[in-house]
Scaffold this motif. Structure first.
Motif, PDB file in Angstrom:
ATOM      1  N   ASP A  60       0.868  -1.173   0.000  1.00  0.00           N
ATOM      2  CA  ASP A  60       0.000   0.000   0.000  1.00  0.00           C
ATOM      3  C   ASP A  60       0.906   1.224   0.000  1.00  0.00           C
ATOM      4  O   ASP A  60       1.556   1.513   1.007  1.00  0.00           O
ATOM      5  CB  ASP A  60      -0.883  -0.014   1.253  1.00  0.00           C
ATOM      6  N   PRO A  61       1.008   1.946  -1.108  1.00  0.00           N
ATOM      7  CA  PRO A  61       1.937   3.076  -1.174  1.00  0.00           C
ATOM      8  C   PRO A  61       1.439   4.332  -0.474  1.00  0.00           C
ATOM      9  O   PRO A  61       2.208   5.273  -0.273  1.00  0.00           O
ATOM     10  CB  PRO A  61       2.060   3.324  -2.684  1.00  0.00           C
ATOM     11  N   ARG A  62       0.176   4.361  -0.107  1.00  0.00           N
ATOM     12  CA  ARG A  62      -0.415   5.573   0.467  1.00  0.00           C
ATOM     13  C   ARG A  62       0.105   5.806   1.881  1.00  0.00           C
ATOM     14  O   ARG A  62      -0.311   5.158   2.827  1.00  0.00           O
ATOM     15  CB  ARG A  62      -1.933   5.454   0.489  1.00  0.00           C
ATOM     16  N   GLY A  63       1.023   6.730   2.001  1.00  0.00           N
ATOM     17  CA  GLY A  63       1.575   7.046   3.315  1.00  0.00           C
ATOM     18  C   GLY A  63       2.410   5.935   3.915  1.00  0.00           C
ATOM     19  O   GLY A  63       2.724   5.978   5.100  1.00  0.00           O
ATOM     20  N   GLY A  64       2.747   4.944   3.112  1.00  0.00           N
ATOM     21  CA  GLY A  64       3.543   3.836   3.632  1.00  0.00           C
ATOM     22  C   GLY A  64       2.721   2.673   4.142  1.00  0.00           C
ATOM     23  O   GLY A  64       3.287   1.656   4.554  1.00  0.00           O
ATOM     24  N   GLY A  65       1.379   2.812   4.165  1.00  0.00           N
ATOM     25  CA  GLY A  65       0.553   1.701   4.627  1.00  0.00           C
ATOM     26  C   GLY A  65       0.864   1.304   6.054  1.00  0.00           C
ATOM     27  O   GLY A  65       0.815   2.119   6.975  1.00  0.00           O
ATOM     28  N   ARG A  66       1.225   0.017   6.251  1.00  0.00           N
ATOM     29  CA  ARG A  66       1.542  -0.485   7.591  1.00  0.00           C
ATOM     30  C   ARG A  66       2.891   0.002   8.096  1.00  0.00           C
ATOM     31  O   ARG A  66       3.157  -0.028   9.296  1.00  0.00           O
ATOM     32  CB  ARG A  66       1.546  -2.014   7.587  1.00  0.00           C
ATOM     33  N   SER A  67       3.759   0.432   7.191  1.00  0.00           N
ATOM     34  CA  SER A  67       5.086   0.870   7.632  1.00  0.00           C
ATOM     35  C   SER A  67       5.094   2.320   8.093  1.00  0.00           C
ATOM     36  O   SER A  67       6.128   2.832   8.515  1.00  0.00           O
ATOM     37  CB  SER A  67       6.105   0.692   6.500  1.00  0.00           C
ATOM     38  N   SER A  68       3.951   2.976   8.034  1.00  0.00           N
ATOM     39  CA  SER A  68       3.865   4.383   8.415  1.00  0.00           C
ATOM     40  C   SER A  68       4.015   4.576   9.917  1.00  0.00           C
ATOM     41  O   SER A  68       3.532   3.775  10.728  1.00  0.00           O
ATOM     42  CB  SER A  68       2.505   4.954   7.979  1.00  0.00           C
ATOM     43  N   ALA A  69       4.650   5.690  10.288  1.00  0.00           N
ATOM     44  CA  ALA A  69       4.754   6.045  11.703  1.00  0.00           C
ATOM     45  C   ALA A  69       3.402   6.396  12.304  1.00  0.00           C
ATOM     46  O   ALA A  69       3.280   6.525  13.528  1.00  0.00           O
ATOM     47  CB  ALA A  69       5.727   7.213  11.889  1.00  0.00           C
ATOM     48  N   ARG A  70       2.382   6.533  11.455  1.00  0.00           N
ATOM     49  CA  ARG A  70       1.033   6.779  11.990  1.00  0.00           C
ATOM     50  C   ARG A  70       0.581   5.616  12.858  1.00  0.00           C
ATOM     51  O   ARG A  70      -0.247   5.793  13.757  1.00  0.00           O
ATOM     52  CB  ARG A  70       0.057   7.005  10.823  1.00  0.00           C
ATOM     53  N   LEU A  71       1.122   4.422  12.619  1.00  0.00           N
ATOM     54  CA  LEU A  71       0.734   3.251  13.394  1.00  0.00           C
ATOM     55  C   LEU A  71       1.337   3.250  14.792  1.00  0.00           C
ATOM     56  O   LEU A  71       1.089   2.313  15.573  1.00  0.00           O
ATOM     57  CB  LEU A  71       1.116   1.975  12.642  1.00  0.00           C
ATOM     58  N   THR A  72       2.100   4.291  15.128  1.00  0.00           N
ATOM     59  CA  THR A  72       2.568   4.427  16.512  1.00  0.00           C
ATOM     60  C   THR A  72       1.483   5.006  17.412  1.00  0.00           C
ATOM     61  O   THR A  72       1.554   4.871  18.636  1.00  0.00           O
ATOM     62  CB  THR A  72       3.816   5.330  16.598  1.00  0.00           C
TER      63      THR A  72
END
Length: 371
Positions: A119-131
């Motif tokens: 998922d390229p949108r914002g990094g998907g699962r690798s995004s720091a948003r998941l913190t």
């Protein structure tokens, strides 16, 4: 995809993507009977959330948490606590140009190679948003530990880019967007403004501590408290190094200096960072982390696309020029989750252990001596 659950007795399962409808977590193992509401969790999320200053991403997410389960009449029931945070300000079109390209420094290449899809949108699962869900779970752990042991977690920035930040006082940390322990942050603001103007990014160093930690948390060998702390910190996006206590400074110390002398009233120093033999000493846990420069920058860089053809990548969108600026609450949360896990382990195995000196008077009055 495995690897989404942190902890065993206090297990936090993280879910969602950066540009999906929502992110959140399920906490399994929280002891019952603790008063808990969204108001106990929201303050830490507010400290981490984007859009709080000109020095961080301008993605404007309120990060309002909602408790879906595990709480009845204001108290935890011992059943899984589901927490959800809605995504309300996605701008997925920013990532259309890089859907077929691999951004240098990002997880694009490894995710695509491992799973065959990303998922390229914002990094998907690798995004720091998941913190954010981990910060929410950490707030629950913080509250239980504070009520049970009086444990307090604090963090601050000690360096941004080339600028080292001296420690003045903890009281300055909540009063500036850098979580810096200094009164005057004008130099840091000028540095970040110049960095953003140049279209570049920088790294940072943070310090996180836990005070009033019970003695005896942690296990020998492979479940050492400091090993689990390092594991947790390396699980935070962009962290590339972890120190406990004196850390890499231990290299230049002599044994006569590094070993913390013990007196009847306690330890004289804390080079060990609150851990000996993988077990907590009762001193403050002292942890330092190094965070790499943000990978999403507008400066052109060389890479390849999914067809192995050379491309020039420019990452548009709203990004932090220094992800370390908002990382302090995250590091605090992860430290709290480790301490919570080990506190529950210790209570299960050694809850009835009464260590003492053999002196009946000292055992009858634990405060009579250090031991």
């Amino acid at each position: 995809m495995s690897g989404n659950t942190f902890g065993t007795l206090f297990a936090v399962t993280n879910f969602g993507e950066s540009h999906g409808p929502a992110i959140g977590c399920v906490i399994d193992g929280c002891p019952p009977g603790m008063a808990l509401s969204e108001a106990d969790i929201q303050p830490d999320l507010d400290r981490r959330r984007p859009g709080t200053s000109r020095h961080v991403t301008q993605r404007n997410e309120p990060d309002q948490v909602q408790i879906l389960s595990g709480v009845y009449e204001g108290k935890t029931t011992g059943t899984p606590i589901a927490l959800v945070i809605q995504n309300t300000d996605q701008r997925s079109k920013d990532y259309g140009a890089i859907a077929q390209q691999f951004r240098p420094g990002h997880a694009d290449f490894t995710y695509w190679k491992k799973y065959g899809i990303r998922d390229p949108r914002g990094g998907g699962r690798s995004s720091a948003r998941l913190t954010a869900p981990m910060v929410a779970a950490g707030a629950v752990a913080k509250k239980w530990l504070a009520e049970k042991y009086g444990t307090v977690f604090r963090g601050c920035m000690t360096q941004v880019g080339e600028i080292e930040i001296p420690f003045e006082s903890w009281e300055h940390v909540p009063n500036n967007p850098f979580f810096a322990p200094v009164a005057d942050v004008s130099r840091l603001e000028a540095y970040m403004d110049a960095l953003r103007k140049a279209g570049d990014s920088c790294g940072a160093r943070l310090r996180v501590t836990a005070s009033h930690v019970p003695v005896g948390l942690g296990e020998p060998l492979f479940d050492k408290l400091d090993a689990d702390i390092a594991f947790a910190m390396m699980g935070i996006n962009a962290v590339k190094g972890v120190e406990i206590g004196a850390g890499f400074g231990s290299v230049t110390q002599r044994g006569s200096t590094h070993g913390d002398s013990i007196t009847p009233s306690g330890f004289a120093t804390n080079n060990a960072g609150g851990v000996l033999g993988g077990i907590s000493t009762g001193q403050d846990l002292e942890v330092g982390i190094a965070i790499k420069p943000t990978s999403s920058i507008i400066s052109p860089r060389q890479s390849i696309d999914i067809h192995n053809q050379p491309v020039e990548v420019v990452t548009k969108g709203r990004h932090d020029p220094c992800v370390g600026i908002r990382a302090t609450p995250i590091a605090e949360a992860m430290l709290a989750l480790v301490v919570m896990e080990h506190a529950l382990r210790h209570r299960a195995q050694c809850g009835d252990v009464a260590a003492g000196t053999g002196d009946e008077a000292a055992q009858a009055s634990p405060k009579a001596s250090f031991l």
